[in-house]
Design an enzyme around this catalytic site. Structure first.
Site, PDB file in Angstrom:
ATOM      1  N   CYS A  47      20.438  -3.670  11.027  1.00 45.84           N
ATOM      2  CA  CYS A  47      21.112  -4.901  11.468  1.00 45.84           C
ATOM      3  C   CYS A  47      20.300  -5.564  12.582  1.00 45.84           C
ATOM      4  O   CYS A  47      19.510  -4.932  13.261  1.00 45.84           O
ATOM      5  CB  CYS A  47      22.498  -4.564  12.014  1.00 45.84           C
ATOM      6  SG  CYS A  47      23.540  -3.786  10.806  1.00 45.84           S
ATOM      7  N   ARG A  59      14.130  -7.534   8.891  1.00 50.54           N
ATOM      8  CA  ARG A  59      14.786  -6.219   9.035  1.00 50.54           C
ATOM      9  C   ARG A  59      15.639  -5.896   7.824  1.00 50.54           C
ATOM     10  O   ARG A  59      16.150  -4.779   7.706  1.00 50.54           O
ATOM     11  CB  ARG A  59      15.633  -6.199  10.304  1.00 50.54           C
ATOM     12  CG  ARG A  59      14.843  -6.396  11.582  1.00 50.54           C
ATOM     13  CD  ARG A  59      15.755  -6.743  12.756  1.00 50.54           C
ATOM     14  NE  ARG A  59      16.562  -5.614  13.172  1.00 50.54           N
ATOM     15  CZ  ARG A  59      16.137  -4.685  14.037  1.00 50.54           C
ATOM     16  NH1 ARG A  59      14.933  -4.765  14.535  1.00 50.54           N
ATOM     17  NH2 ARG A  59      16.907  -3.684  14.387  1.00 50.54           N
ATOM     18  N   TRP A  69      23.027  -5.133   7.651  1.00 52.40           N
ATOM     19  CA  TRP A  69      22.481  -4.328   6.544  1.00 52.40           C
ATOM     20  C   TRP A  69      23.521  -3.234   6.349  1.00 52.40           C
ATOM     21  O   TRP A  69      23.629  -2.326   7.167  1.00 52.40           O
ATOM     22  CB  TRP A  69      21.123  -3.764   6.955  1.00 52.40           C
ATOM     23  CG  TRP A  69      20.311  -3.168   5.856  1.00 52.40           C
ATOM     24  CD1 TRP A  69      19.666  -3.824   4.851  1.00 52.40           C
ATOM     25  CD2 TRP A  69      20.039  -1.770   5.639  1.00 52.40           C
ATOM     26  NE1 TRP A  69      19.003  -2.936   4.040  1.00 52.40           N
ATOM     27  CE2 TRP A  69      19.210  -1.667   4.494  1.00 52.40           C
ATOM     28  CE3 TRP A  69      20.400  -0.619   6.289  1.00 52.40           C
ATOM     29  CZ2 TRP A  69      18.758  -0.451   3.991  1.00 52.40           C
ATOM     30  CZ3 TRP A  69      19.949   0.599   5.793  1.00 52.40           C
ATOM     31  CH2 TRP A  69      19.139   0.671   4.659  1.00 52.40           C
ATOM     32  N   ASN A  80      24.771  -2.747  15.874  1.00 55.34           N
ATOM     33  CA  ASN A  80      23.759  -2.135  15.005  1.00 55.34           C
ATOM     34  C   ASN A  80      23.824  -0.642  15.248  1.00 55.34           C
ATOM     35  O   ASN A  80      23.717  -0.187  16.374  1.00 55.34           O
ATOM     36  CB  ASN A  80      22.356  -2.661  15.330  1.00 55.34           C
ATOM     37  CG  ASN A  80      21.277  -1.981  14.476  1.00 55.34           C
ATOM     38  OD1 ASN A  80      21.582  -1.480  13.392  1.00 55.34           O
ATOM     39  ND2 ASN A  80      20.061  -1.946  14.968  1.00 55.34           N
ATOM     40  N   GLY A  81      24.027   0.120  14.168  1.00 56.07           N
ATOM     41  CA  GLY A  81      24.091   1.581  14.315  1.00 56.07           C
ATOM     42  C   GLY A  81      25.196   2.141  13.436  1.00 56.07           C
ATOM     43  O   GLY A  81      25.753   1.438  12.589  1.00 56.07           O
ATOM     44  N   GLU A 128      -1.013   6.424   0.352  1.00 51.40           N
ATOM     45  CA  GLU A 128      -0.680   5.135   0.975  1.00 51.40           C
ATOM     46  C   GLU A 128      -0.787   4.001  -0.035  1.00 51.40           C
ATOM     47  O   GLU A 128       0.074   3.115  -0.091  1.00 51.40           O
ATOM     48  CB  GLU A 128      -1.590   4.886   2.173  1.00 51.40           C
ATOM     49  CG  GLU A 128      -1.415   3.547   2.862  1.00 51.40           C
ATOM     50  CD  GLU A 128      -0.001   3.291   3.355  1.00 51.40           C
ATOM     51  OE1 GLU A 128       0.817   4.216   3.402  1.00 51.40           O
ATOM     52  OE2 GLU A 128       0.312   2.114   3.644  1.00 51.40           O
ATOM     53  N   LYS A 167       2.377   1.552  -1.061  1.00 52.03           N
ATOM     54  CA  LYS A 167       2.299   0.086  -1.014  1.00 52.03           C
ATOM     55  C   LYS A 167       2.746  -0.516  -2.350  1.00 52.03           C
ATOM     56  O   LYS A 167       3.542  -1.439  -2.403  1.00 52.03           O
ATOM     57  CB  LYS A 167       0.876  -0.353  -0.688  1.00 52.03           C
ATOM     58  CG  LYS A 167       0.446  -0.064   0.735  1.00 52.03           C
ATOM     59  CD  LYS A 167       0.942  -1.033   1.776  1.00 52.03           C
ATOM     60  CE  LYS A 167       2.153  -0.705   2.577  1.00 52.03           C
ATOM     61  NZ  LYS A 167       2.368   0.543   3.205  1.00 52.03           N
ATOM     62  N   GLU A 189       6.635   0.117  -3.149  1.00 46.14           N
ATOM     63  CA  GLU A 189       7.671  -0.450  -2.271  1.00 46.14           C
ATOM     64  C   GLU A 189       7.750  -1.974  -2.370  1.00 46.14           C
ATOM     65  O   GLU A 189       8.779  -2.557  -2.030  1.00 46.14           O
ATOM     66  CB  GLU A 189       7.483  -0.022  -0.826  1.00 46.14           C
ATOM     67  CG  GLU A 189       6.300  -0.587  -0.120  1.00 46.14           C
ATOM     68  CD  GLU A 189       6.311  -0.204   1.377  1.00 46.14           C
ATOM     69  OE1 GLU A 189       7.394  -0.068   1.961  1.00 46.14           O
ATOM     70  OE2 GLU A 189       5.218  -0.039   1.934  1.00 46.14           O
ATOM     71  N   HIS A 193      -3.138  20.645 -12.885  1.00 49.35           N
ATOM     72  CA  HIS A 193      -1.893  21.414 -12.652  1.00 49.35           C
ATOM     73  C   HIS A 193      -0.660  20.600 -13.023  1.00 49.35           C
ATOM     74  O   HIS A 193       0.438  20.924 -12.574  1.00 49.35           O
ATOM     75  CB  HIS A 193      -1.852  21.852 -11.179  1.00 49.35           C
ATOM     76  CG  HIS A 193      -3.045  22.653 -10.786  1.00 49.35           C
ATOM     77  ND1 HIS A 193      -3.215  23.978 -11.129  1.00 49.35           N
ATOM     78  CD2 HIS A 193      -4.180  22.286 -10.132  1.00 49.35           C
ATOM     79  CE1 HIS A 193      -4.384  24.405 -10.678  1.00 49.35           C
ATOM     80  NE2 HIS A 193      -4.996  23.412 -10.073  1.00 49.35           N
ATOM     81  N   LYS A 246      12.681  -2.862   7.753  1.00 47.72           N
ATOM     82  CA  LYS A 246      11.434  -2.662   8.496  1.00 47.72           C
ATOM     83  C   LYS A 246      11.506  -1.448   9.398  1.00 47.72           C
ATOM     84  O   LYS A 246      10.534  -0.744   9.598  1.00 47.72           O
ATOM     85  CB  LYS A 246      11.114  -3.904   9.332  1.00 47.72           C
ATOM     86  CG  LYS A 246       9.801  -3.809  10.103  1.00 47.72           C
ATOM     87  CD  LYS A 246       8.614  -3.656   9.176  1.00 47.72           C
ATOM     88  CE  LYS A 246       7.317  -3.463   9.941  1.00 47.72           C
ATOM     89  NZ  LYS A 246       6.201  -3.102   9.029  1.00 47.72           N
TER      90      LYS A 246
END
Ligand code: AGP
Length: 609
Positions: A2, A27, A74, A98-99, A482, A486, A489, A505, A604
């Protein structure tokens, strides 16, 4: 997570709050709302959807006034809808949060028995009702009493019906920042939101309360006023805007030369032949670092990939035992005590709850904790024993790019610093490596336009594929992870990074003519082995996409696609090989018409568990 904004000052509060909320959109959110005090009463407009939807509603119902709070939600408790959106009003208290409050159900039952009615499914409404329940006119006493009953994380901003001159904020485990303007005061979840208005900030620490009355403010802890210094950041508002790029992410990919340059600048003096890695720390005895026996690197997501990359550096150059761990796994391990361990926590936001809680656990286990963060004054920065900042500037795109390479820069410098104090490298060797690091910004600057053209063209061939494999060995394995992160996501295409040596394997079963396989094949100590992995892919009709050094022509006809990357010293190759992978992911997602900067379901900064 949030986003919170609060404003008290001479401007129209609604304009400041809406403008600032838009800079918190990255966010991630599903609804938005605003409350404005017009001198007589508080008006609230809130709804599911984007801030632009909220603005439409405000046009129909103008909101005059100089005091207000705003919120982007959010959803954590209660689905996204108009009723669950913030701000919440109970009696004379209006609040945004927020939380996550973990005991909200029990408190809701208690307040319901007292005859209080609830309309939403949120924990936030319970906070508001509890504060209103105790409110007799002294907001500080009220808050201390109510907060004592709340379990969980909260950053709140609130106003009261009685006063159009009072704005209150409080934080525990979720970030909240006071913006100190000229005759005006702000509250925000994050600094970029306020950059057009002020660059003077005071990040609140846990369990601190800020009371803003008129043009004055006081910060309190346990009921006592405390003094905190104002941090001045040099992020100008433009740098937080897109600067002509279509997306923040592309701008930030191109910003990497500057971000890395700003990060490494001043960390070593050739004149003094010494490091200034910890210039932001003035109360930690750095000699303790000479006696560490082990390093643990802990983070989430992309920051974890930076940790994994640096493991090879610490082992091979500083000759020290290294362990890396995902933060959400680390914090639930039954660790022995960590005496003699340097526990490094890497986080762009400095607020990732898993990384923060992991650091708190490591402290209890007696580790020396080092935070490597990008946000000045963030919680991890303030709670770590020592902190070193990346200076990437605000990273707005949810997919981390410039923060990643800036983290690599700090971790490499830290490797050189430890190599020097542990005498595993001579000063000349340290300076040689540092000189090579100083070249990286220019090398990326000269390469990135070529990479962008190549990856933009390549992306046209892969818009309809369902799955990718990314392969790398040794230092290229974390870069494979990485690159895969990218892609998945922001394009929502499944992608898996794998140690190239693991193909036999299991993953080799996946290879066919519908499987693109990115293979990172720089020359160096594992190059010959990687060549055999290329053969494994080609012999099964896999679509091999090879990246190798521009001085190596041996693979030119060994891949369906072969791209050349500037040749640099082996330890620093991760800085360069990640660039085309960031760009490939960006262009595929962009061509698929997806929300590159705010991918679905992602935030974020993951400040709630
Ligand atoms: C990276 O592109 C992702 N957005 C995500 O994995 C991120 O790296 C992770 O959430 C850690 O965030 P932090 O660096 O702010 O702690």
């Amino acid at each position: 997570m949030c986003g919170i904004i609060g404003y008290l000052g001479p401007r129209k509060a609604v304009d400041v709050i809406i403008d600032s909320l838009k800079r918190l959109e990255y966010r991630g959110y599903d609804s938005a709302g605003i409350a404005i005090h017009n001198g007589k009463k508080i008006s609230i407009i809130k709804r599911k959807g984007k801030i632009s939807d909220l603005e439409e509603k405000i046009k129909e119902n103008p909101l005059p006034g100089n005091l207000g709070i705003g919120h982007t939600r959010w959803a954590t408790h209660g689905k996204p809808n108009d009723i669950n959106a913030h701000p919440h009003k109970v009696g004379r208290i209006v609040l945004v949060h927020n939380g996550i409050i973990e005991n909200y159900k029990r408190l809701k039952e208690k307040l319901t028995k007292e005859g209080i009615e609830f309309y939403s499914e949120t924990d936030t409404e319970v906070i508001t009702a509890l504060i209103n329940y105790y409110y007799k006119g002294n907001i500080i006493e009220t808050l201390m009493k109510a907060i004592g009953e709340l379990e969980g994380s909260l950053a709140i901003a609130l106003i009261t019906e009685e006063s159009d001159n009072l704005l209150v904020g409080y934080r525990k485990d979720s970030p909240l920042i006071l913006g100190v303007g000229d005759g005006e005061m702000f509250l925000a979840s994050d600094m970029p939101a306020l950059l057009p208005y002020t660059r003077r900030f005071i990040p609140l620490d846990d369990e601190e309360l800020v009371v803003i009355e008129g043009k004055d403010y006081r910060i309190m802890r346990e009921g006592k006023v405390i003094n905190k210094k104002i941090t001045v950041v040099n992020w100008d508002p433009i740098s937080a805007e897109k600067g002509g790029f279509k997306h923040f992410m592309l701008k930030e990919i191109f910003e990497q030369p500057r971000a890395i340059g700003d990060t490494i600048r001043g960390m070593y003096s050739f004149e003094d032949r010494d490091f200034y890695v910890f210039k932001d720390n003035n109360n930690f005895d750095l000699t303790k670092l000479s006696n560490i026996r082990k390093i643990m690197l802990v983070a989430c997501g992309t920051s974890y990939h930076a940790c994994l990359t640096s493991k090879y550096w610490f082992e091979s150059l500083a000759r020290i035992e290294v362990e890396t761990e995902i933060a959400s796994e680390f914090r639930y391990r039954d660790l022995l005590n960590l005496d003699g361990t340097l526990a490094i926590f890497v986080s762009q936001s400095g607020e990732t709850i898993d990384t923060l809680q992991a650091m708190r656990m490591a402290k209890k286990k007696r580790a020396i904790t080092l935070g490597i963060v990008n946000v000045i004054g963030s919680t991890i920065a303030r709670e770590a024993d020592i902190v070193t900042y990346t200076h990437a500037g605000p990273e707005i795109g949810v997919a981390s790019t410039k923060a990643f390479t800036s983290q690599l820069a700090v971790l490499f410098i830290l490797t050189l610093y430890l190599s020097k104090i542990r005498n595993t490298l001579t000063v000349n060797e340290v300076e040689t490596y540092y000189q090579e690091l100083l070249k990286i910004p220019r090398i990326i600057e000269n390469y990135i336009k070529q990479a962008n053209r190549e990856m933009e063209k390549l992306s046209n061939n892969f818009l309809d594929y369902q799955s990718f494999l990314y392969l790398g060995r040794n230092l290229m394995y974390p870069i494979a992870l990485e690159g895969a992160l990218k892609l998945k996501e922001i394009s929502y295409i499944h992608a898996e990074g794998y140690p190239a040596g693991e193909m036999k394997h299991g993953p080799i079963a996946l290879i066919d003519n519908r499987m693109p396989v990115v293979i990172l094949a720089p020359t160096g100590k594992v190059y010959e082995k990687t060549k055999s992995n290329i053969e494994e892919v080609n012999s099964r009709d896999g679509i091999s996409i090879i990246f190798t050094d521009d001085t190596n022509n041996e693979l030119d006809d060994k891949g369906v696609y072969v791209f050349k990357v500037p040749t640099i010293v082996e330890p620093l190759k991760p800085f360069i090989y990640v660039i085309p992978l960031q760009l490939l992911a960006y262009h595929i997602a962009n061509k698929k018409g997806l929300d590159v900067d705010q991918p679905r379901n992602l935030a974020k900064s993951v400040t709630v568990e």
